[in-house]
Design an enzyme around this catalytic site. Structure first.
Site, PDB file in Angstrom:
ATOM      1  N   ASN A 198      88.966  62.029  41.009  1.00  0.00           N
ATOM      2  CA  ASN A 198      88.452  61.346  39.814  1.00  0.00           C
ATOM      3  C   ASN A 198      87.492  62.325  39.148  1.00  0.00           C
ATOM      4  O   ASN A 198      86.337  62.440  39.534  1.00  0.00           O
ATOM      5  CB  ASN A 198      87.753  60.063  40.241  1.00  0.00           C
ATOM      6  CG  ASN A 198      87.412  59.112  39.120  1.00  0.00           C
ATOM      7  OD1 ASN A 198      86.653  58.175  39.317  1.00  0.00           O
ATOM      8  ND2 ASN A 198      87.973  59.295  37.937  1.00  0.00           N
ATOM      9  N   CYS A 212      80.487  54.266  37.395  1.00  0.00           N
ATOM     10  CA  CYS A 212      81.586  54.996  38.023  1.00  0.00           C
ATOM     11  C   CYS A 212      81.130  55.402  39.415  1.00  0.00           C
ATOM     12  O   CYS A 212      80.189  56.193  39.561  1.00  0.00           O
ATOM     13  CB  CYS A 212      81.972  56.221  37.204  1.00  0.00           C
ATOM     14  SG  CYS A 212      83.188  57.293  38.013  1.00  0.00           S
ATOM     15  N   ASN A 255      82.697  57.156  41.862  1.00  0.00           N
ATOM     16  CA  ASN A 255      82.914  58.573  42.170  1.00  0.00           C
ATOM     17  C   ASN A 255      81.976  59.446  41.350  1.00  0.00           C
ATOM     18  O   ASN A 255      81.469  60.455  41.833  1.00  0.00           O
ATOM     19  CB  ASN A 255      84.367  58.946  41.893  1.00  0.00           C
ATOM     20  CG  ASN A 255      85.326  58.270  42.851  1.00  0.00           C
ATOM     21  OD1 ASN A 255      85.120  58.268  44.056  1.00  0.00           O
ATOM     22  ND2 ASN A 255      86.376  57.661  42.317  1.00  0.00           N
ATOM     23  N   ASN A 280      81.144  46.622  36.621  1.00  0.00           N
ATOM     24  CA  ASN A 280      82.209  46.686  35.629  1.00  0.00           C
ATOM     25  C   ASN A 280      83.340  45.785  36.129  1.00  0.00           C
ATOM     26  O   ASN A 280      83.457  45.511  37.321  1.00  0.00           O
ATOM     27  CB  ASN A 280      82.683  48.125  35.392  1.00  0.00           C
ATOM     28  CG  ASN A 280      83.055  48.857  36.667  1.00  0.00           C
ATOM     29  OD1 ASN A 280      83.004  48.309  37.767  1.00  0.00           O
ATOM     30  ND2 ASN A 280      83.444  50.099  36.557  1.00  0.00           N
ATOM     31  N   HIS A 305      86.861  44.140  37.378  1.00  0.00           N
ATOM     32  CA  HIS A 305      88.043  44.568  38.126  1.00  0.00           C
ATOM     33  C   HIS A 305      88.967  43.383  38.383  1.00  0.00           C
ATOM     34  O   HIS A 305      88.503  42.269  38.653  1.00  0.00           O
ATOM     35  CB  HIS A 305      87.652  45.185  39.472  1.00  0.00           C
ATOM     36  CG  HIS A 305      86.938  46.482  39.333  1.00  0.00           C
ATOM     37  ND1 HIS A 305      87.581  47.695  39.305  1.00  0.00           N
ATOM     38  CD2 HIS A 305      85.610  46.753  39.184  1.00  0.00           C
ATOM     39  CE1 HIS A 305      86.695  48.664  39.155  1.00  0.00           C
ATOM     40  NE2 HIS A 305      85.497  48.112  39.073  1.00  0.00           N
ATOM     41  N   GLU A 326      92.544  52.438  35.025  1.00  0.00           N
ATOM     42  CA  GLU A 326      91.184  52.266  34.537  1.00  0.00           C
ATOM     43  C   GLU A 326      91.172  52.046  33.032  1.00  0.00           C
ATOM     44  O   GLU A 326      91.839  52.771  32.287  1.00  0.00           O
ATOM     45  CB  GLU A 326      90.324  53.488  34.884  1.00  0.00           C
ATOM     46  CG  GLU A 326      90.075  53.661  36.379  1.00  0.00           C
ATOM     47  CD  GLU A 326      88.931  54.605  36.666  1.00  0.00           C
ATOM     48  OE1 GLU A 326      87.817  54.347  36.154  1.00  0.00           O
ATOM     49  OE2 GLU A 326      89.133  55.603  37.375  1.00  0.00           O
ATOM     50  N   CYS A 386      89.077  55.630  41.927  1.00  0.00           N
ATOM     51  CA  CYS A 386      88.069  54.828  41.236  1.00  0.00           C
ATOM     52  C   CYS A 386      87.157  54.244  42.302  1.00  0.00           C
ATOM     53  O   CYS A 386      87.596  53.421  43.112  1.00  0.00           O
ATOM     54  CB  CYS A 386      88.728  53.728  40.408  1.00  0.00           C
ATOM     55  SG  CYS A 386      87.552  52.607  39.604  1.00  0.00           S
ATOM     56  N   GLY A 394      86.472  50.609  41.852  1.00  0.00           N
ATOM     57  CA  GLY A 394      87.738  49.940  42.135  1.00  0.00           C
ATOM     58  C   GLY A 394      88.007  49.824  43.622  1.00  0.00           C
ATOM     59  O   GLY A 394      88.509  48.796  44.098  1.00  0.00           O
TER      60      GLY A 394
END
Length: 281
Positions: free
Chosen positions: A13, A73, A75, A164, A166, A215, A224, A227
């Site tokens: 990523n 994020c 990663n 975020n 999902h 994404e 992700c 994720g």
């Protein structure tokens, strides 16, 4: 004007990182669109600005390949933790760093080999399962294994926010899914008012998941972090995996280890510098 950058990735990523302590970054939305092109520029899933913060050691701002700003994020935040050490923005002997994000301040424990930061464990905070806070426009206290029709087919979805939104879908296999066609149908479905990241998960055993991810704003990516956290939470909530035990998530770009507890979600994975350079803007 030239800008110095560092190309970094966590499990593939990959983002383009800019030190915003020492240089000014104008119009990051347009810059991300331009620089993320893989055949015409540096290439990546977007850009990340590492900025001063009054609340933490640094602030992370993330812009996807389409120019939209993301809240978090997983990663990326591990790579930011390595970045602030490598760039001398915090003392080199620090065991933890704090990074400010649009989803709150994240505490990150650094992992080292031969004195170099090679990865990190991130306290990702509690998973959010309340539909209106994710957000997803479905009734009930939670959306766990709920059948919905998307792209002309019924899917059992589990919705989670890790700062975020999902949507996690458990399937029998992930390799043959046409994510280029299927991903946008989930991402832009009206039940997700802020659009959504979608994880397609195959359960290999009670401690191992296989995952592909679409994404929002970037398309399919190799990994992700948020994720993978959402996938582990969904696996526990659906009874596939145990709580408070390590769950390894196999992604296209590598593995992440997730532990879902009553208090928080921990994510452990690599943070890698690919190269450094300058770009004319």
């Amino acid at each position: 004007m030239k800008l110095s950058f560092t190309k970094m990735h966590g499990c593939g990523n990959d983002y383009i990182y800019f030190n915003a302590f020492t240089q000014s970054i104008h119009n990051p939305e347009e810059l991300s669109i331009r620089l993320s092109q893989r055949r015409k520029s540096i290439g990546g899933d977007g850009i990340i600005l590492v900025c001063p913060s009054d609340a933490a050691d640094a602030k992370m701002r993330i812009f996807n390949a389409d120019g939209s700003e993301a809240k978090m994020c997983g990663n990326g935040v591990r790579c930011v933790a390595k970045f602030v050490v490598d760039q001398g923005l915090v003392p080199s002997d620090r065991e933890t760093v704090a990074i400010d994000t649009l989803s709150g301040v994240k505490t990150i424990r650094l992992l080292r080999e031969n004195g170099q930061v090679v990865g990190a464990t991130v306290d990702m905070a509690q998973a959010i399962l309340t539909p209106k806070e994710i957000p997803v426009l479905l009734e009930g206290d939670r959306v766990i294994g709920r059948p919905v029709e998307i792209a002309g087919k019924s899917w059992d979805i589990t919705c989670v926010s890790m700062g975020n939104p999902h949507c996690v879908v458990f399937v029998d296999q992930v390799e043959n899914l046409n994510l280029e066609q299927l991903g946008p149908c989930f991402e832009k479905n009206p039940i997700f008012p802020e659009q959504v990241n979608t994880e397609f998960i195959r359960v290999l055993d009670p401690h191992t998941l296989q995952m592909r991810v679409w994404e929002r704003g970037s398309g399919e990516t190799w990994a992700c972090g948020t994720g993978a956290c959402a996938a582990a939470v969904a696996a526990v909530e659906n009874g596939y995996c145990p709580k408070n035990e390590d769950i390894t998530v196999h992604l296209v770009g590598g593995d992440l280890v997730i532990r879902y507890t009553d208090q928080t979600v921990y994510m452990t994975g690599e943070a890698v510098t690919a190269f450094e350079g300058e770009v004319e803007v």
